[in-house]
Design an enzyme around this catalytic site. Structure first.
Site, PDB file in Angstrom:
ATOM      1  N   ASP A  64       0.844  -1.202   0.000  1.00  8.01           N
ATOM      2  CA  ASP A  64       0.000   0.000   0.000  1.00  8.01           C
ATOM      3  C   ASP A  64       0.880   1.253   0.000  1.00  8.01           C
ATOM      4  OD1 ASP A  64      -1.951   1.953   0.462  1.00  8.01           O
ATOM      5  OD2 ASP A  64      -3.110   0.639   1.763  1.00  8.01           O
ATOM      6  N   ASP A  65       0.767   2.067  -1.042  1.00  5.63           N
ATOM      7  CA  ASP A  65       1.531   3.320  -1.171  1.00  5.63           C
ATOM      8  C   ASP A  65       3.027   3.089  -1.376  1.00  5.63           C
ATOM      9  OD1 ASP A  65      -0.828   4.695  -0.866  1.00  5.63           O
ATOM     10  OD2 ASP A  65      -0.147   5.962   0.770  1.00  5.63           O
ATOM     11  N   HIS A 121     -11.154  -2.698   2.078  1.00  2.00           N
ATOM     12  CA  HIS A 121     -11.418  -1.326   1.613  1.00  2.00           C
ATOM     13  C   HIS A 121     -12.372  -1.222   0.428  1.00  2.00           C
ATOM     14  CE1 HIS A 121      -9.594   2.998   1.229  1.00  2.00           C
ATOM     15  NE2 HIS A 121     -10.645   2.955   2.024  1.00  2.00           N
ATOM     16  N   LYS A 155      -5.820  -5.745   4.316  1.00  2.00           N
ATOM     17  CA  LYS A 155      -6.730  -4.633   4.037  1.00  2.00           C
ATOM     18  C   LYS A 155      -7.708  -4.981   2.918  1.00  2.00           C
ATOM     19  CE  LYS A 155      -6.477   0.265   2.647  1.00  2.00           C
ATOM     20  NZ  LYS A 155      -5.553   1.391   2.412  1.00  2.00           N
ATOM     21  N   LYS A 195       0.770   9.414  -6.254  1.00  2.00           N
ATOM     22  CA  LYS A 195      -0.532   8.783  -6.021  1.00  2.00           C
ATOM     23  C   LYS A 195      -1.673   9.731  -6.412  1.00  2.00           C
ATOM     24  CE  LYS A 195      -3.125   7.392  -1.828  1.00  2.00           C
ATOM     25  NZ  LYS A 195      -2.942   7.223  -0.351  1.00  2.00           N
ATOM     26  N   HIS A 216       1.893   2.427   3.859  1.00  2.00           N
ATOM     27  CA  HIS A 216       0.959   3.561   3.955  1.00  2.00           C
ATOM     28  C   HIS A 216       1.131   4.272   5.295  1.00  2.00           C
ATOM     29  CE1 HIS A 216      -2.855   5.740   4.155  1.00  2.00           C
ATOM     30  NE2 HIS A 216      -3.135   5.390   2.918  1.00  2.00           N
ATOM     31  N   CYS A 219      -6.013   3.770  -3.727  1.00  2.00           N
ATOM     32  CA  CYS A 219      -6.364   2.588  -2.958  1.00  2.00           C
ATOM     33  C   CYS A 219      -7.602   1.797  -3.393  1.00  2.00           C
ATOM     34  CB  CYS A 219      -6.520   3.054  -1.520  1.00  2.00           C
ATOM     35  SG  CYS A 219      -6.524   1.761  -0.353  1.00  2.00           S
ATOM     36  N   ASP A 223      -0.500  -0.833  -4.799  1.00  2.00           N
ATOM     37  CA  ASP A 223      -1.822  -0.325  -5.205  1.00  2.00           C
ATOM     38  C   ASP A 223      -1.778   1.037  -5.885  1.00  2.00           C
ATOM     39  OD1 ASP A 223      -1.245   1.175  -2.929  1.00  2.00           O
ATOM     40  OD2 ASP A 223      -3.266   1.024  -2.106  1.00  2.00           O
ATOM     41  N   ASN A 224      -0.688   1.770  -5.708  1.00  2.00           N
ATOM     42  CA  ASN A 224      -0.517   3.065  -6.386  1.00  2.00           C
ATOM     43  C   ASN A 224       0.902   3.539  -6.150  1.00  2.00           C
ATOM     44  OD1 ASN A 224      -2.721   3.775  -3.839  1.00  2.00           O
ATOM     45  ND2 ASN A 224      -0.657   4.604  -3.662  1.00  2.00           N
ATOM     46  N   ARG A 262      -8.086  -1.750  -5.696  1.00  2.00           N
ATOM     47  CA  ARG A 262      -8.521  -3.012  -5.111  1.00  2.00           C
ATOM     48  C   ARG A 262      -9.765  -3.556  -5.792  1.00  2.00           C
ATOM     49  NH1 ARG A 262      -5.431  -3.102  -0.173  1.00  2.00           N
ATOM     50  NH2 ARG A 262      -4.202  -1.206  -0.358  1.00  2.00           N
TER      51      ARG A 262
END
Length: 549
Positions: free
Chosen positions: A35-36, A132, A130, A371, A218, A73, A324-325, A77
């Site tokens: 994540d991130d 989300h 996660k 992002k 993240h 995010c 994810d990004n 997903r």
């Protein structure tokens, strides 16, 4: 004697016949999502951060130079889990309901999840991390095909008190509260421990699909002291030097071409040489903690690999790793109403800070932006695939894959036919293509029938061959880049290529109509204020504060 020989020979031939007719065991599948994480935050993509386990997977498997996500995010997903563009899946904007089906903020029933489809093929479906993409008490993982789930929401890595004001627990197992004592756990470890437990409990004769969705790295910047200590002093040189070091290594690794362009530095990135000693120390500490978070994530993956080997599952398991990004630009101290809380030194349970745009400028090396943008720095991810039985070690390819391609790839591997009907529902057709010709075959990049498309909060992009068309909200003007020579997106060649702009823009609006994309001008009034601030969250402290530009 002859009769005995003939009998044995007949039995042997019969056994060989059974062996030839027997179907090979379905491969186990592990999908790991960070994540991130920026494009260059792994050793195998140019980083100095210690990621030996992911580097091992890269060295024994395959890396792609070009692999795309949805820039943020929840939309990423949604596409990853369903094989749909995010609007088709119901998450066109974010995890917010904007009152339109394509923007309801959670997965719709017409978009089948990886777990729902793989379960029909006899797979155990496991998740740790996660999610989300749920809302209105529906579309939680245990409602969308997963057998066993440890779900953790974003927030503090050391306690649960910051999640929705403490009204809801941030951790659940199979939908039930999972109590954890504040200060006695670390979120990344909790995700790893439960993933390992699920693998240990899986029946030996049953293939499994594990979705391992880490929240790291993240924000908030939280890490364990022993991990932070590994990086003490490593970032005292600043982001400009770090970026140069990473780009040099990327060229050595072949991740970027020697002749390819490098993105230009944003005007509001701080000038490290104009910062005071105390300011440099504070900023360096942030990156030490960020590196420690990535380090601990890699350690967790190492534990998963050890469990695979201990159970013998490693011989028939494919692992994919992505982010994810791109790395984020937001600065929590400046953003919206400020940090949720910030009562302790950065990295500790009471702190709530982010690495911000300055360090993310290095994390996304050599790419442009961050992002939530549709430039390469926002939508590009490292991609590692490992499968000893099928993938040649040390493979590096262009790829040009997208998260919508993951679902058809997994279904191809599992021998699954995507259903035309599921529990009385007609599912949306898959948007992507199987990556197997690239992963297992000789193809250097995925061959597509139409371009790739993006839209998120008015930011738009199209990718077709070497061409990339981009526009950034609130503007509507198209920019055009030739990514064969200009991956850094430094030279807009739209004026010299009106025909390309026209062709790709027509294709975009046709896709938008088919996919349920709505002009963001009609949705902006419904956008939550916090998200409006997120889109504007650029680091812009005044020169008078002593930071300089």
């Amino acid at each position: 004697m002859n009769k005995v020989i003939l009998t044995c020979l007949g039995a042997l031939l019969t056994m060989q016949g059974f062996a030839q007719n027997a179907k090979p065991a379905k491969p186990n599948i592990i999908l790991i999502l960070a994540d991130d994480l920026g494009y260059s935050d792994l050793g195998a993509y140019g980083s100095e951060i210690k990621t030996p386990n992911l580097d091992r997977l890269a060295n024994e498997g395959l890396r792609l130079k070009e692999f795309y996500n949805n820039s943020i995010c929840a939309p990423t997903r949604a596409s990853l889990l369903t094989g749909q563009y995010q609007h088709k899946a119901g998450v066109g904007y974010f995890a917010n309901d904007l009152g339109i089906p394509a923007y309801q903020g959670y997965l719709n029933k017409e978009s089948l999840t990886l777990a729902e489809v793989l379960k029909t093929q006899g797979y155990s479906t496991l998740m740790s991390g996660k999610w989300h993409v749920a809302g209105k008490e529906v579309s939680f993982p245990w409602q969308r095909g997963f057998d066993h789930v440890m779900m953790s929401e974003n927030g503090s890595y050391f306690d649960q008190g910051d999640f929705e004001g403490g009204k809801k627990r941030a951790y659940t197992i199979d939908g039930k509260p999972y109590p954890l004592e504040a200060g006695k756990f670390y979120q990344t470890d909790v995700i790893t421990e439960n993933a390992v437990k699920f693998l240990d409990q899986n029946p030996k004769d049953k293939p499994f699909f594990l979705y391992l969705a880490y929240t790291a790295p993240h924000w908030p910047l939280h890490a364990l002291p022993e991990d932070i200590a590994k990086y003490k002093g490593r970032y005292d040189k600043g982001w400009d030097v770090l970026r140069a070091e990473r780009i040099k290594k990327q060229k050595e690794l072949g991740i970027i071409d020697e002749k390819s362009s490098i993105s230009e530095k944003d005007a509001d990135i701080y000038n490290w040489n104009k910062l005071s000693f105390d300011q440099r120390s504070q900023w360096a500490k942030k990156m030490e903690i960020f590196a420690a978070m990535v380090d601990r994530l890699d350690q967790g993956i190492g534990q998963v690999l050890n469990k695979l080997k201990a159970t013998g599952a490693d011989k028939n398991t494919i692992i994919l790793f992505i982010s994810d990004n791109g790395a984020p630009a937001e600065d929590l101290v400046k953003w919206y109403k400020g940090a949720v809380r910030n009562s302790g030194p950065v990295g500790t349970i009471g702190s709530y800070e982010s690495q911000s745009k300055n360090w993310s400028y290095a994390s996304n090396s050599p790419l442009k932006a961050f992002k939530d943008y549709m430039y390469e720095g926002g939508i590009s991810s490292p991609f590692i695939a490992w499968y000893p039985a099928k993938i040649k070690p040390g493979t590096l390819k262009k790829g040009t894959g997208h998260i919508i391609d993951i679902a058809p790839t997994f279904y191809d591997l599992a021998g699954a036919t995507y259903p035309k009907s599921y529990q009385g529902i007609t599912p949306n057709t898959l948007a992507g293509k199987s990556l197997l010709p690239v992963l297992f075959g000789n193809d250097n990049e995925l061959k597509r029938d139409e371009p790739l498309f993006w839209e998120r909060a008015g930011n738009r992009a199209v990718r077709a061959g070497k061409w990339k068309l981009v526009s950034t909200w609130p503007g509507y003007n198209w920019e055009l880049y030739n990514l064969e020579t200009d991956r850094g997106e430094t030279t807009n060649v739209a004026r010299q290529n009106h025909d390309v702009v026209s062709r790709l823009s027509v294709a975009y609006f046709d896709w938008a109509k088919r996919t349920g994309v709505v002009d963001f001008a009609t949705l902006e009034a419904k956008e939550p204020q916090s998200m409006k601030e997120f889109r504007k969250s650029k680091v812009q402290e005044a020169v008078s504060e002593g930071f300089g530009f």
